[in-house]
Design a protein around this motif. Structure first.
Motif, short mmCIF file in Angstrom:
data_model
loop_
_atom_site.label_atom_id
_atom_site.label_comp_id
_atom_site.label_asym_id
_atom_site.label_seq_id
_atom_site.Cartn_x
_atom_site.Cartn_y
_atom_site.Cartn_z
N GLN A 132 -57.70 30.63 -35.82
CA GLN A 132 -58.86 30.29 -36.63
C GLN A 132 -58.65 28.92 -37.27
O GLN A 132 -57.52 28.44 -37.39
CB GLN A 132 -59.06 31.36 -37.70
N PRO A 133 -59.72 28.27 -37.71
CA PRO A 133 -59.57 26.94 -38.34
C PRO A 133 -58.57 26.93 -39.49
O PRO A 133 -57.88 25.92 -39.69
CB PRO A 133 -60.99 26.62 -38.81
N GLU A 134 -58.47 28.02 -40.20
CA GLU A 134 -57.52 28.07 -41.33
C GLU A 134 -56.06 28.11 -40.88
O GLU A 134 -55.16 28.02 -41.72
CB GLU A 134 -57.82 29.25 -42.25
N ASP A 135 -55.83 28.27 -39.60
CA ASP A 135 -54.46 28.18 -39.06
C ASP A 135 -54.04 26.74 -38.81
O ASP A 135 -52.89 26.49 -38.45
CB ASP A 135 -54.35 28.98 -37.76
N THR A 136 -54.95 25.82 -38.97
CA THR A 136 -54.63 24.41 -38.78
C THR A 136 -53.57 23.96 -39.78
O THR A 136 -53.73 24.13 -40.99
CB THR A 136 -55.89 23.55 -38.95
N ALA A 137 -52.49 23.41 -39.25
CA ALA A 137 -51.36 23.01 -40.10
C ALA A 137 -50.30 22.35 -39.24
O ALA A 137 -50.38 22.39 -38.00
CB ALA A 137 -50.76 24.22 -40.81
N VAL A 138 -49.30 21.78 -39.90
CA VAL A 138 -48.08 21.40 -39.21
C VAL A 138 -47.14 22.59 -39.28
O VAL A 138 -46.91 23.16 -40.35
CB VAL A 138 -47.43 20.17 -39.87
N TYR A 139 -46.63 22.98 -38.13
CA TYR A 139 -45.75 24.15 -38.03
C TYR A 139 -44.31 23.67 -37.89
O TYR A 139 -44.01 22.82 -37.04
CB TYR A 139 -46.16 25.01 -36.83
N TYR A 140 -43.44 24.26 -38.71
CA TYR A 140 -42.04 23.86 -38.76
C TYR A 140 -41.13 25.02 -38.38
O TYR A 140 -41.35 26.17 -38.79
CB TYR A 140 -41.66 23.42 -40.17
N CYS A 141 -40.09 24.70 -37.67
CA CYS A 141 -39.03 25.64 -37.35
C CYS A 141 -37.95 25.53 -38.42
O CYS A 141 -37.64 24.41 -38.87
CB CYS A 141 -38.47 25.30 -35.97
N ARG A 142 -37.37 26.64 -38.80
CA ARG A 142 -36.34 26.67 -39.84
C ARG A 142 -35.15 27.49 -39.38
O ARG A 142 -35.31 28.57 -38.82
CB ARG A 142 -36.90 27.27 -41.13
N SER A 143 -33.96 26.96 -39.64
CA SER A 143 -32.73 27.69 -39.46
C SER A 143 -32.15 27.98 -40.84
O SER A 143 -31.97 27.06 -41.64
CB SER A 143 -31.74 26.85 -38.64
N TYR A 144 -31.86 29.25 -41.12
CA TYR A 144 -31.40 29.63 -42.45
C TYR A 144 -29.90 29.43 -42.66
O TYR A 144 -29.42 29.48 -43.79
CB TYR A 144 -31.73 31.09 -42.71
N ALA A 145 -29.16 29.23 -41.61
CA ALA A 145 -27.71 29.10 -41.71
C ALA A 145 -27.20 28.15 -40.64
O ALA A 145 -27.91 27.92 -39.65
CB ALA A 145 -27.05 30.47 -41.56
N PRO A 146 -26.01 27.55 -40.76
CA PRO A 146 -25.08 27.69 -41.88
C PRO A 146 -25.57 27.02 -43.16
O PRO A 146 -25.06 27.29 -44.24
CB PRO A 146 -23.81 27.02 -41.35
N PHE A 147 -26.55 26.15 -43.05
CA PHE A 147 -27.25 25.61 -44.21
C PHE A 147 -28.70 25.43 -43.81
O PHE A 147 -29.03 25.34 -42.62
CB PHE A 147 -26.63 24.31 -44.72
N ASP A 148 -29.57 25.39 -44.78
CA ASP A 148 -31.01 25.34 -44.55
C ASP A 148 -31.38 24.08 -43.78
O ASP A 148 -31.14 22.97 -44.24
CB ASP A 148 -31.71 25.36 -45.92
N SER A 149 -31.98 24.27 -42.60
CA SER A 149 -32.35 23.14 -41.75
C SER A 149 -33.76 23.30 -41.25
O SER A 149 -34.21 24.42 -40.99
CB SER A 149 -31.39 23.02 -40.57
N TRP A 150 -34.45 22.16 -41.06
CA TRP A 150 -35.84 22.17 -40.63
C TRP A 150 -36.04 21.20 -39.46
O TRP A 150 -35.40 20.15 -39.39
CB TRP A 150 -36.76 21.73 -41.79
N GLY A 151 -36.97 21.58 -38.58
CA GLY A 151 -37.41 20.66 -37.56
C GLY A 151 -38.40 19.66 -38.12
O GLY A 151 -38.77 19.72 -39.30
N GLN A 152 -38.86 18.76 -37.27
CA GLN A 152 -39.78 17.71 -37.72
C GLN A 152 -41.23 18.19 -37.73
O GLN A 152 -42.08 17.52 -38.32
CB GLN A 152 -39.63 16.48 -36.83
N GLY A 153 -41.51 19.30 -37.10
CA GLY A 153 -42.85 19.87 -37.14
C GLY A 153 -43.69 19.52 -35.93
O GLY A 153 -43.46 18.51 -35.26
#
Length: 114
Positions: free
Chosen positions: A86-107
């Motif tokens: 739906q239109p409300e799903d429009t966003a930048v989506y990010y991948c996250r790794s919770y360990a060994p420390f908090d890490s994020w993709g660029q989206g």
């Protein structure tokens, strides 16, 4: 060094589907809880879904019944199948790794529009 690389975003019409993928490296993937988050313009980043190394899943209320998170521990990838977009799903989506420390993709951008 942890690297998370998202792919699969794009433009889709309302009611359509997309599949996002996140390739992880630099972590012991099979032991690591992974997640998908999203951030729409002017809004806070929010949980979409996450999945433990044991395949336990958790979903944000707004996507329950429409999105499915999965992982492939051999390929070190975490995927997000998004249905009934739906239109409300429009966003930048990010991948996250919770360990060994908090890490994020660029989206990756997901736009739902007719």
């Amino acid at each position: 060094q942890v690297q998370l690389v998202e792919s699969g975003g794009g433009l889709v019409q309302p009611g359509g589907s997309l599949r996002l993928s996140c390739a992880a490296s630099g972590i012991i993937f099979r032991l690591t809880k992974m997640g998908w988050y999203r951030q729409a313009p002017g809004k806070q980043r929010e949980l979409v879904a996450d999945i433990t190394g044991g395949y336990g899943t958790n979903y944000g209320d707004s996507v329950k019944g429409r999105f499915i998170i999965s992982r492939d521990n051999f390929k070190s990838t975490v995927n997000l199948q998004m249905n009934s977009l739906q239109p409300e799903d429009t966003a930048v989506y990010y991948c996250r790794s919770y360990a060994p420390f908090d890490s994020w993709g660029q989206g990756t951008q997901v736009t739902v529009s007719s």
